[in-house]
Structure formats: structure tokens, C-alpha cells
Design a protein around this motif. Structure first.
Motif, short mmCIF file in Angstrom:
data_model
loop_
_atom_site.label_atom_id
_atom_site.label_comp_id
_atom_site.label_asym_id
_atom_site.label_seq_id
_atom_site.Cartn_x
_atom_site.Cartn_y
_atom_site.Cartn_z
N LYS A 345 0.80 -1.17 -0.07
CA LYS A 345 0.12 -0.17 0.05
C LYS A 345 0.85 1.34 -0.01
CE LYS A 345 -3.28 -2.12 3.08
NZ LYS A 345 -4.51 -2.65 2.24
N VAL A 346 1.75 1.25 0.90
CA VAL A 346 2.93 2.39 1.05
C VAL A 346 3.49 2.64 -0.14
CG1 VAL A 346 4.75 3.33 2.35
CG2 VAL A 346 2.91 1.94 3.47
N GLN A 347 4.01 1.79 -0.75
CA GLN A 347 4.86 1.82 -2.06
C GLN A 347 4.00 2.31 -3.23
OE1 GLN A 347 7.49 -1.41 -2.89
NE2 GLN A 347 8.01 -0.80 -5.01
N MET A 348 2.75 1.68 -3.27
CA MET A 348 1.85 1.81 -4.46
C MET A 348 1.67 3.34 -4.40
SD MET A 348 -0.14 -1.77 -4.67
CE MET A 348 -1.26 -1.32 -5.99
N LEU A 349 1.25 3.90 -3.31
CA LEU A 349 0.71 5.16 -2.98
C LEU A 349 1.88 6.19 -3.37
CD1 LEU A 349 -1.66 4.82 0.23
CD2 LEU A 349 -2.39 5.55 -2.12
N GLU A 350 3.05 5.84 -2.71
CA GLU A 350 4.15 6.50 -3.27
C GLU A 350 4.48 6.85 -4.74
OE1 GLU A 350 7.22 4.91 -0.86
OE2 GLU A 350 6.91 6.12 0.89
N GLU A 351 4.15 5.73 -5.30
CA GLU A 351 4.45 5.72 -6.75
C GLU A 351 3.34 6.51 -7.63
OE1 GLU A 351 5.03 1.77 -7.85
OE2 GLU A 351 7.08 1.52 -7.10
N GLY A 352 2.16 7.19 -6.93
CA GLY A 352 1.19 7.74 -7.33
C GLY A 352 0.10 6.92 -8.02
N LEU A 373 -13.19 2.10 -7.37
CA LEU A 373 -13.56 2.41 -6.26
C LEU A 373 -13.09 1.42 -5.00
CD1 LEU A 373 -16.90 4.42 -6.72
CD2 LEU A 373 -14.66 5.38 -6.42
N GLY A 374 -13.32 0.21 -5.43
CA GLY A 374 -12.90 -0.92 -4.38
C GLY A 374 -11.46 -1.01 -4.35
N THR A 375 -10.81 -0.96 -5.55
CA THR A 375 -9.33 -0.95 -5.74
C THR A 375 -8.71 0.26 -4.87
OG1 THR A 375 -9.58 -1.99 -7.64
CG2 THR A 375 -7.30 -0.98 -6.99
N LEU A 376 -9.39 1.55 -4.92
CA LEU A 376 -8.82 2.69 -4.16
C LEU A 376 -9.24 2.58 -2.75
CD1 LEU A 376 -10.06 5.72 -6.18
CD2 LEU A 376 -7.65 5.07 -5.39
N ARG A 377 -10.21 1.79 -2.40
CA ARG A 377 -10.62 1.57 -0.93
C ARG A 377 -9.49 0.74 -0.40
NH1 ARG A 377 -16.25 -0.66 1.63
NH2 ARG A 377 -15.67 -0.44 3.73
N MET A 378 -9.12 -0.42 -1.09
CA MET A 378 -8.38 -1.25 -0.52
C MET A 378 -6.82 -0.48 -0.36
SD MET A 378 -7.40 -4.20 0.57
CE MET A 378 -8.83 -5.14 0.05
N LEU A 379 -6.51 0.23 -1.27
CA LEU A 379 -5.34 0.84 -1.53
C LEU A 379 -4.92 1.76 -0.28
CD1 LEU A 379 -2.59 1.21 -3.11
CD2 LEU A 379 -3.60 3.03 -4.38
N ILE A 380 -6.08 2.53 0.16
CA ILE A 380 -5.92 3.58 1.16
C ILE A 380 -6.47 2.88 2.54
CG2 ILE A 380 -6.35 5.37 -0.32
CD1 ILE A 380 -9.08 5.81 0.63
N ASP A 381 -6.69 1.82 2.57
CA ASP A 381 -7.08 1.05 3.91
C ASP A 381 -5.82 1.15 5.01
OD1 ASP A 381 -9.02 -0.34 5.57
OD2 ASP A 381 -7.75 -2.15 5.19
N GLY A 382 -5.94 1.38 6.07
CA GLY A 382 -4.88 1.25 7.20
C GLY A 382 -3.78 2.13 6.99
N GLN A 383 -2.57 1.72 6.80
CA GLN A 383 -1.44 2.55 6.97
C GLN A 383 -1.60 3.59 5.69
OE1 GLN A 383 2.11 0.29 7.15
NE2 GLN A 383 2.62 1.52 9.02
N GLY A 384 -2.04 2.82 4.56
CA GLY A 384 -2.29 3.70 3.22
C GLY A 384 -3.05 4.97 3.44
N ARG A 385 -4.32 4.51 4.14
CA ARG A 385 -5.07 6.02 4.46
C ARG A 385 -4.19 6.89 5.13
NH1 ARG A 385 -8.66 3.74 7.23
NH2 ARG A 385 -10.03 3.23 5.36
N GLU A 386 -3.61 6.55 5.87
CA GLU A 386 -2.53 7.83 6.59
C GLU A 386 -1.76 8.28 6.06
OE1 GLU A 386 -0.79 5.76 10.08
OE2 GLU A 386 -2.71 5.08 10.71
N LEU A 387 -1.17 7.57 5.00
CA LEU A 387 -0.23 8.12 4.12
C LEU A 387 -0.96 9.07 3.04
CD1 LEU A 387 2.60 8.35 3.18
CD2 LEU A 387 2.19 6.53 1.31
N LEU A 388 -2.18 8.81 2.64
CA LEU A 388 -2.86 9.57 1.59
C LEU A 388 -3.29 10.94 2.16
CD1 LEU A 388 -3.75 9.36 -1.16
CD2 LEU A 388 -6.22 8.59 -0.34
#
Length: 391
Positions: A345-352, A373-388
């Protein structure tokens, strides 16, 4: 028809006739069937010759080959199957599959196949008699005999949908022999027959593993490489059959892991090429392969390290407006699975990745938007949401 009557009367005297007379009568029946199959078949039924043919199969080895040929010709007529079954011809033919005479094997195989076609009860009886062992032996002993291989493959195709047959086949080395035949197949009919057999066998997890160990997936990737540029309808069918079988092999956990091999397996090595190709079937196969490999968290982390995410996004952007919906769904499923491990999640968000997925929301297809939207939700879940939230 008078001549046929004479031959039939002669055969009824089986035991009193010489081998030469029996063979002459059997040849006469074959000739009559070739001239007028319908009328000859009716006469054969009326005279009740079938028990005599069973006696010849069991009691006269010198005439059994010709008798098996006659039965194979008779069984071409749908309405003639029941008299053959009632006379016990199938059980009389099965022992002949132990012969070393290739002509005997060919005619006996054809006769059994035609009589038992689409008759699951009779097919189960066949498997219980041990016919699977005979079929695999023939495939092993006569791999260069085109007619025998063809008859054998058709027999396996008819039997392989039975669970009892799959179980019996899992105790043999049939997958090794099927791979050899697949690699040497030169026409689309042979490729499709073998892949159809393998597709049925792939419903069994133990056989999935055996198929991977035998290199079925490698042979399939060779077929895709050879045929991917063809626009011929039959070649496109072969590409689809090979692609579907690769995906089926990936559905088993153990077989999937063997195929991934920490990102070094031949199928994963081909994924990037398939995703970047202009061939929708290959794109779909590549995306489905990633989605299935991504059922394992360790695989997910490895694939993200290898850069598959950007390849999937490039593919999605090709299809966002008027693209192939099945490819979009497969690619989005792959992305969603890849986004499950926290490290990813972290790496994918960092890569935009989130931004690129949001751009894809311009798609007018509701099912695709839902998956996005389901993919976005999975991506930002948990630590990913904090990073976003800090961006």
C-alpha cells in the motif's frame, strides 16, 4: 442385401465355420455397411448377430481384429449402440486393449469410444474395469502412431469429465505424455483436443500440480508465442484454449506457487510481454495471471518490487474509454490483490497509483467504476489511508 443375409447366416454357425469363412463374412458385412449403412444396420438388428460378434471377440483371436472393425463401423449409427451394449460387446472389447497389435488397438478403441459416447453410466463401468491404465499404456507405447494417438485422445476427452477417471489418471503419468503430444501438435484440432483433455484434468488439484511439474504451462506459453500474431480463426481459438488452461492451472494454490517460483517462473516472465501486447486475449491472460499470483502476500510484495503495478496501470489506461471490459476487470482485480499487503500500500501510494486510478474514473461503465473505487478503498485502507491524508 441378399449377400449380407448369407454372411449373417454363415456367422450364426460360428464354431462350425473355418476362420477363412468367418473373415469372409465379416468383410461382407463391412462392404454392406459401406454401401448402405441404414438398411444394413436394420438387417443386423433383425438377425440378432451381436452375441455372435461377442463370441468371436472372446473365442477367435485370428478374427477378433476384423470383428472389432465391424463393431466400430456398426456403432457409427446412434440407434445401433443399444444392441451393442445389450450384447455385452463393450466388456468383450476392453481386454483387447491389452493387445500389442496396433490394428486391434485402433478398431477396439474406436468401437468402445463410439458405443460409450455420452453414456456416463457405461463410461464409469469402463473406468472401473481399468481402461485408464490401458489408455495410458497405449499413449506411452505408441506415441508416433497418429491414428492411435487420435483415438486415445478422444477416449480421454470422453472420460476425463468423470471424477472416478480423474482419480485414476492422477495415479498415472498421463500428463507427461500429453505434454509431449502437445509440443509436437502441428494443427489446431490436435492442440484443442489435448487442451480440452488437460482442461478437464485441471479440475483436479493433484493433477494441476502434476501438469505443472510436467511442464504443461511451458508448452502452452510456446503455443501462445507461435500463434499470437495469427489472424486465422482456428489459431485464435487455439490461443484462447491455451490461455484458459494457463489460468485454470493458476487456480490451485500449490500449482500456482510452482508456476510463480518467486517471480522466476516462465509464466510470470511472460506476463510483462502479454500486458504490453496489442492482443486482448494475451492482455487478459497476463492480468488474470497477476491476479492469481497475488493470492499470496509474498508473491504480491515480490511483484510490486518487480514493477508489475505500472504495467497494469498502462494496460488499464489503454482500455478506459472503449476498451475490453474483461481486461479491465482482470487488471483491477490484480491491482486490488496487490494492494492487500501493508508494505505494498505504502509503495503503491508513493508511486502515485491512487492518482492514476482516480483518472480512470472517467470510464462511463458503472461496473468498472465500482471496481476502481473498490481498488482505491483497498489501497488507502490502514496505513495507506494515513499516508494519503498527509499528501
Amino acid at each position: 442385401m441378399e449377400s449380407l443375409n448369407q454372411h449373417l447366416e454363415c456367422l450364426k454357425l460360428f464354431g462350425d465355420e473355418t476362420e477363412g469363412q468367418i473373415l469372409e463374412s465379416l468383410n461382407g458385412i463391412l462392404l454392406a455397411l459401406a454401401e448402405n449403412r441404414q438398411r444394413s444396420s436394420s438387417l443386423l438388428t433383425d438377425t440378432g448377430i451381436f452375441p455372435t460378434l461377442a463370441q468371436i471377440l472372446k473365442g477367435n483371436p485370428s478374427c477378433a481384429v476384423k470383428a472389432a472393425q465391424v463393431i466400430a463401423e456398426i456403432a457409427k449409427n446412434e440407434e445401433m449402440k443399444k444392441p451393442c451394449i445389450d450384447a455385452g460387446l463393450v466388456l468383450a472389447l476392453v481386454p483387447l486393449l491389452e493387445s500389442t497389435d496396433q490394428e486391434m488397438l485402433l478398431h477396439a478403441g474406436r468401437a468402445i469410444g463410439r458405443i460409450c459416447y455420452e453414456n456416463s453410466d457405461l463410461q464409469e463401468q469402463l473406468v472401473e474395469t481399468g481402461v485408464i491404465t490401458s489408455l495410458v499404456r497405449i499413449l506411452t507405447d505408441y506415441p508416433d502412431s497418429e491414428p492411435l494417438v487420435h483415438v486415445n485422445l478422444l477416449a480421454l476427452c470422453n472420460l476425463a469429465n468423470l471424477e472416478i477417471a480423474k482419480e485414476a489418471l492422477s495415479k498415472t503419468k498421463v500428463t507427461e505424455h500429453l505434454v509431449k503430444q502437445l509440443r509436437r501438435a502441428e494443427n489446431h484440432q490436435r492442440i484443442e483436443t489435448i487442451t480440452e483433455v488437460l482442461q478437464l484434468l485441471a479440475e483436479n488439484d493433484a493433477l494441476k500440480v502434476q501438469m505443472v511439474e510436467a511442464g504443461v504451462h511451458e508448452a502452452l506459453s510456446e503455443i501462445l508465442l507461435r500463434l499470437q500474431g495469427s489472424s486465422q480463426a482456428e489459431d485464435m481459438c487455439s490461443v484462447k484454449a491455451a490461455s484458459n488452461l494457463i489460468v485454470s492451472l493458476l487456480l490451485g494454490d500449490e500449482s500456482m506457487q510452482k508456476m510463480f517460483a518467486n517471480g522466476c517462473g516462465i509464466i510470470y516472465q511472460k506476463v510483462g510481454t502479454w500486458l504490453a501486447s496489442n492482443h486482448p486475449q494475451l492482455q487478459l491472460t497476463g492480468a488474470l495471471a497477476v491476479a492469481n499470483f497475488a493470492r499470496n502476500d509474498g508473491n504480491c510484495v515480490r511483484m510490486v518490487q518487480l514493477g508489475v503495478v505500472l504495467q497494469l496501470l498502462d494496460l488499464l489506461e489503454q482500455h478506459v474509454d472503449n476498451g475490453d471490459v474483461s481486461v479491465q476487470h482482470a487488471a483491477l482485480s490484480a491491482l486490488r490483490n496487490l494492494a492487500i499487503p501493508v508494505a505494498n500500500k505504502v509503495q503503491m501510494l508513493e508511486e502515485g497509483v491512487a492518482e492514476r486510478i482516480q483518472m480512470l474514473l472517467r470510464s462511463e461503465m458503472a461496473p468498472v467504476q465500482f471496481k476502481l473505487l473498490g481498488t482505491l478503498r483497498m489501497l488507502i485502507d490502514g496505513q495507506g489511508r494515513e499516508l494519503l491524508s498527509t499528501d
